[in-house]
Design an enzyme around this catalytic site. Structure first.
Site, PDB file in Angstrom:
ATOM      1  N   SER A  47      39.305  45.210  41.944  1.00  0.00           N
ATOM      2  CA  SER A  47      39.040  43.890  41.363  1.00  0.00           C
ATOM      3  C   SER A  47      38.433  42.934  42.385  1.00  0.00           C
ATOM      4  O   SER A  47      38.587  43.098  43.602  1.00  0.00           O
ATOM      5  CB  SER A  47      40.332  43.289  40.811  1.00  0.00           C
ATOM      6  OG  SER A  47      40.859  44.090  39.781  1.00  0.00           O
ATOM      7  N   LYS A  48      37.746  41.926  41.883  1.00  0.00           N
ATOM      8  CA  LYS A  48      37.179  40.892  42.745  1.00  0.00           C
ATOM      9  C   LYS A  48      38.303  40.173  43.499  1.00  0.00           C
ATOM     10  O   LYS A  48      39.387  39.965  42.947  1.00  0.00           O
ATOM     11  CB  LYS A  48      36.392  39.877  41.920  1.00  0.00           C
ATOM     12  CG  LYS A  48      35.183  40.442  41.213  1.00  0.00           C
ATOM     13  CD  LYS A  48      34.272  39.342  40.677  1.00  0.00           C
ATOM     14  CE  LYS A  48      34.956  38.496  39.618  1.00  0.00           C
ATOM     15  NZ  LYS A  48      34.007  37.495  39.035  1.00  0.00           N
TER      16      LYS A  48
END
Length: 327
Positions: free
Chosen positions: A174-175
């Site tokens: 994930s970012k």
């Protein structure tokens, strides 16, 4: 030449420079045909005097070569050993390091100074702060964990960008902004003892959670990713992470109740089994997808009583789907 000089130097130039023997001449001692010696012609203006070189017959002496290796240790080898080593060095050698598996340069190594520096992570943290992350525990945790150690070497230069990156098996890391946002929502200024993560992936979010919570339990349903997470986390020697291979939708009842649950995959709803593993007053953060699969919303679930939960829909996000079973 005077008589006195002739006595001191009885040999003349004609005695030193002689014509080579003919090819059919024979050696006086052995009686065998003598090997003719090549005659080198000289340029027209050169001197006619030929140098006399006396080459003594010397028995070969084995000399030792003293060398120093990289650590400064002195090694002494005989000449024969050096010759044998040279022959061995000509043989093909197998690759000795994991980083030599491909012919491409290892980006993680060539950029190690840049990627592992505190300044790079501090810039990432500054962006997170600018995007609204305020919990100092979360910001410190994001600054502490080396994200480049959890991505493929070819993507290491993008490790601290605010981007989701592939980790294989149709999954992503994930970012950073999403990781920080979910953990901040789950903590909400409270002390976290037991935390459950659904979807270990490469292990990055579990590593960040370990800096915020006392104990982190993380479940991964894809066996190769479960093994990869263990490999990624091992060098960091984080003592408070417990990885489990299993179905994340079932949760981990044996370790419940949890002060927070973070789900890193999107289902059509939040599984009831996970809701019931929340402690009263605890929080669950998960992406929830629409029935048509066109959109996902980050959802906060708070347990307010033995059979009461409150739901809040927050940000639009995009995650891989939450699935049951193991592979």
């Amino acid at each position: 030449m005077t008589g006195e000089r002739a006595k001191r130097f009885p040999l003349g130039l004609e005695d030193l420079v002689r014509e080579p023997r003919r090819a059919d001449a024979r050696d006086a001692k052995t009686g065998k045909p003598a090997v003719p010696k090549p005659v080198t012609s000289k340029p027209a203006g050169s001197s006619t005097r030929a140098p006399v070189v006396v080459t003594p017959v010397v028995k070969p002496v084995v000399k030792s070569a003293v060398t120093k290796n990289a650590s400064g240790i002195v090694n002494t080898k005989s000449a024969s050993t050096i010759r044998n080593d040279g022959a061995r060095n000509q043989l093909p050698r197998p690759a000795t390091a994991a980083f030599e598996r491909t012919g491409a340069p290892n980006v993680a190594l060539t950029s190690a100074v840049t990627l592992t520096s505190e300044r790079v992570r501090e810039r990432m943290v500054e962006r997170l702060r600018a995007n609204g992350i305020t919990d100092p525990r979360v910001l410190d945790a994001m600054a502490m964990v080396p994200r480049h150690m959890f991505v493929d070497p070819g993507l290491a230069t993008q490790a601290y960008e605010d981007a989701a990156l592939p980790i294989g098996h149709h999954q992503t890391i994930s970012k950073p902004s999403v990781v920080a946002r979910m953990i901040e929502l789950a903590a909400q200024g409270r002390t976290l003892n037991n935390v459950l993560e659904i979807g270990t992936g490469c292990g990055y979010q579990a590593a960040v959670l370990s800096q915020v919570a006392r104990d982190v339990y993380s479940i991964e349903r894809i066996k190769p990713l479960y093994e990869r997470a263990k490999t990624n986390l091992r060098p960091l020697r984080i003592p408070n992470i417990r990885l489990h291979y299993g179905d994340g939708r079932i949760g981990l009842p044996a370790a419940a109740p949890f002060d927070a649950i973070v789900i890193a995959a999107a289902g059509l709803d939040v599984p009831q089994a996970l809701r019931e593993q929340l402690a009263i007053g605890a929080r669950l953060v998960a992406p929830v997808g629409s029935q048509d699969g066109q959109s996902q919303v980050l959802t906060l679930v708070e347990r307010t009583g033995p059979a009461q939960w409150r739901e809040s829909r927050l940000d639009r996000v995009f995650f891989v789907p939450l699935k049951s079973g193991v592979i």
